[in-house]
Motif scaffolding. Structure first.
Motif, PDB file in Angstrom:
ATOM      1  N   GLN A  69       6.198  -9.087 -15.121  1.00 17.02           N
ATOM      2  CA  GLN A  69       5.607  -7.820 -14.941  1.00 17.02           C
ATOM      3  C   GLN A  69       6.825  -7.147 -13.957  1.00 17.02           C
ATOM      4  OE1 GLN A  69       2.121  -7.365 -12.304  1.00 17.02           O
ATOM      5  NE2 GLN A  69       1.380  -6.492 -13.939  1.00 17.02           N
ATOM      6  N   ARG A 116       7.925  -4.761 -11.202  1.00 16.14           N
ATOM      7  CA  ARG A 116       7.461  -4.573 -10.082  1.00 16.14           C
ATOM      8  C   ARG A 116       8.582  -3.827  -9.259  1.00 16.14           C
ATOM      9  NH1 ARG A 116       2.918  -7.000  -7.767  1.00 16.14           N
ATOM     10  NH2 ARG A 116       1.547  -7.861  -9.504  1.00 16.14           N
ATOM     11  N   ARG A 136       4.249  -6.965  -0.341  1.00 19.25           N
ATOM     12  CA  ARG A 136       4.031  -7.349  -1.807  1.00 19.25           C
ATOM     13  C   ARG A 136       4.324  -6.194  -2.694  1.00 19.25           C
ATOM     14  NH1 ARG A 136       3.903 -11.493  -3.886  1.00 19.25           N
ATOM     15  NH2 ARG A 136       2.386 -11.058  -5.589  1.00 19.25           N
ATOM     16  N   PRO A 137       5.147  -6.568  -3.679  1.00 21.79           N
ATOM     17  CA  PRO A 137       5.928  -5.798  -4.606  1.00 21.79           C
ATOM     18  C   PRO A 137       4.773  -5.119  -5.468  1.00 21.79           C
ATOM     19  CG  PRO A 137       6.420  -7.757  -5.563  1.00 21.79           C
ATOM     20  CD  PRO A 137       5.392  -7.976  -4.345  1.00 21.79           C
ATOM     21  N   PRO A 138       4.641  -3.302  -5.374  1.00 19.52           N
ATOM     22  CA  PRO A 138       3.693  -2.914  -6.264  1.00 19.52           C
ATOM     23  C   PRO A 138       4.322  -2.773  -7.846  1.00 19.52           C
ATOM     24  CG  PRO A 138       4.931  -1.248  -4.980  1.00 19.52           C
ATOM     25  CD  PRO A 138       5.470  -2.569  -4.593  1.00 19.52           C
ATOM     26  N   ILE A 139       3.206  -2.300  -8.467  1.00 26.91           N
ATOM     27  CA  ILE A 139       3.612  -1.884  -9.964  1.00 26.91           C
ATOM     28  C   ILE A 139       4.294  -0.593  -9.907  1.00 26.91           C
ATOM     29  CG2 ILE A 139       2.593  -1.725 -12.398  1.00 26.91           C
ATOM     30  CD1 ILE A 139       0.360  -3.850 -11.347  1.00 26.91           C
TER      31      ILE A 139
END
Length: 541
Positions: A376, A378, A466-469
């Motif tokens: 996904q 990110r 945390r890596p966001p979308i």
């Protein structure tokens, strides 16, 4: 929302006779006898704390005094240390083999004491954490052993044993015995403190100044963490004529003008200043008027974005003092150290968990068609987009437009603060896309194991925000983008502080705090605290 009755009970508010009712602005009902009773109670608490500290010092001295002869005996294959003739109640001398070590034994307890005191091992009141204690014990024992070794090989017993060669292994064994002994003593001590605090003992009587957001946050944090060791007595408002009667269930017992009288009446030991608009001169005068019948600590609770990070440099331009704020986070050797730790840690985890990968791959393919892994997009450091790898926990059609729209709406509500307290950050409730094995993997976070590959590749770190979308970032305010100053992580400070149940604003604040205060010890602490959180399965709704 939290249950108010439970919250009120958790605050450990002082008994009814000590909490005046129906106070008018700037007034306080002072009971002469009550103040003396509370003062006696505080003095009694301080007395027992001093006695417990003295006993702890004596116990540590005994450990230091006994561990060294034991280390010598173990190194010498069980050789005796004392000369103990038959028929004598006490030993008469030390053996010739141990005599060169005798001078070291005499200074050992003092070295151990000063090292333990320096690293805060005799602090018995206020907040504590076993991990912090373990770190302090390791540092105190290690530094103490280095000092003792330096003393031994420089002093060498004076002129008598100048040519004597001390056994280095004796010092290693002594280090191990003292380290394990102090650790056991501190675990027992902290266990006793936990029991004592549950019975409302060993608590610091505390007053909150202010009734704003910082005051509410302070009350929540203290009341929900018994290990902090604070007893909230009440709050005072800093504004005349304020109509506030309580702060998060904590009763308002007066105004700032009555602070000195309240401190004396209720035996306050700590005052937390949360009102940022309070005049420094008024605060100084209140401190002076509070007297010194017992030690009173005044602490200012700063707004996270008005306080300075730890990594600042004090400089001077001419006669003007200047504070240089920490510019680039994790620069130079620190960045190299963190990267080295990431590669070693991620590589070890991949090797150790490889059988788990094989089992999960089989279960995923067995339950539903589709790939084992899911990549996904990110957003990483400096806004760079990368494919984050996870075990597939959803059906193959999970990324259809209507499903993505549901997650976007959940994220929008999180970022804008529309979610209810206790909701899971970025989680769609009762998400039908999740498979059965996927639900289990998410509960225990094992679906994130493939992210170790991202760590090895350099896209991520073991610890970090945390890596966001990408579509989440479009909803960010400018200050939210500070999270991109470092590599994103598999775990982080907010994951171990509340998992996904913290409001988004608090998550970002914790990420910024981590960035500005990074240290290798902090990373190790977060990694160790992550394991019990994961094992509890606290990542599902």
């Amino acid at each position: 929302m939290r249950d108010e009755s439970k919250r009120s009970q958790a605050h450990r508010v002082a008994a009814t006779p000590l909490a005046p009712a129906a106070l008018g602005p700037g007034t306080v009902a002072v009971a002469p006898r009550t103040g003396h009773l509370v003062g006696d109670q505080v003095r009694k608490t301080l007395y027992w704390t001093a006695l417990a500290t003295a006993l702890l010092v004596l116990l540590d001295a005994a450990i230091a005094f006994l561990a060294f002869p034991l280390a010598y005996s173990l190194r010498s294959g069980g050789a005796p240390v004392l000369v103990w003739p038959s028929g004598h109640w006490l030993p008469t001398d030390v053996t010739n083999g141990f005599r060169p070590y005798l001078s070291i034994l005499l200074v050992l307890p003092f070295v151990r004491y000063f090292c333990a005191k320096h690293y805060g091992l005799y602090k018995l009141r206020g907040e504590f954490a076993l991990l912090t204690d373990a770190t302090a014990i390791f540092k105190a024992v290690s530094v103490g052993t280095l000092v003792i070794v330096l003393f031994a090989f420089l002093y060498r017993g004076g002129f008598v044993y100048r040519d004597y060669s001390y056994s280095r292994f004796v010092f290693v064994i002594d280090w191990a015995i003292v380290l394990s002994s102090l650790a056991l003593v501190r675990v027992a001590l902290r266990g006793a403190q936990i029991v004592s605090r549950r019975n409302d003992r060993n608590l610091i009587r505390t007053l909150i100044v202010g009734d704003g957001e910082l005051a509410k946050l302070s009350v929540q944090e203290i009341s929900e963490n018994a290990r902090l060791g604070y007893q909230l007595v009440g709050a005072v408002t800093a504004r005349e004529g304020a109509e506030t009667t309580s702060v998060e269930g904590l009763p308002v017992i007066g105004t700032f003008n009555s602070l000195p009288a309240l401190i004396k009446q209720h035996g306050i030991e700590e005052v937390l200043i949360t009102d940022t608009d309070l005049e420094p001169q008024a605060l100084f005068e209140a401190i002076m008027r509070s007297g010194r019948t017992h030690r009173i600590n005044f602490r200012v609770v700063p707004n996270m974005f008005n306080c300075l990070p730890r990594k600042t440099d004090v400089d001077q331009i001419g006669s003007l003092p200047m504070i240089k704020l920490f510019g680039e986070p994790l620069a130079g050797p620190s960045r190299l150290l963190k990267r080295s730790t990431d590669i070693i840690g991620a590589g070890a985890i991949i090797v150790l968990t490889s059988p788990v990968w094989a089992v999960l791959a089989y279960l995923i393919k067995r339950e539903s068609p589709g790939p084992v892994f899911h990549a996904q997009e990110r957003v990483g450091m400096d806004g760079k987009i990368f494919p984050m790898i996870k075990f597939r926990s959803m059906r193959p059609d999970a990324d259809s437009p209507e499903n993505v729209a549901a997650h976007q709406e959940a994220m929008r509500r999180n970022i804008t603060g529309e979610i209810t307290e206790g909701s899971l950050h970025g989680k769609v409730e009762n998400d039908p896309r999740i498979t059965r094995i996927g639900e289990w993997m998410r509960r225990y976070s094992v679906d994130e194991l493939p992210q170790m590959l991202n760590v090895v590749r350099g896209d991520m770190s073991l610890v970090g925000p945390r890596p966001p979308i990408p579509y989440e970032v479009e909803m960010y305010a400018d200050w939210h983008r500070s999270r991109f100053h470092v590599k994103p992580g598999i775990t982080g400070l907010w994951q171990v502080s509340g998992r996904n149940r913290l409001p988004f604003q608090e998550m970002v604040q914790l990420d910024i705090y981590y960035i500005e205060n990074w240290s290798l010890w902090m990373d190790l602490s977060i990694l160790l605290r992550t394991l019990p959180v994961v094992l509890r399965g606290d990542n599902t709704n």
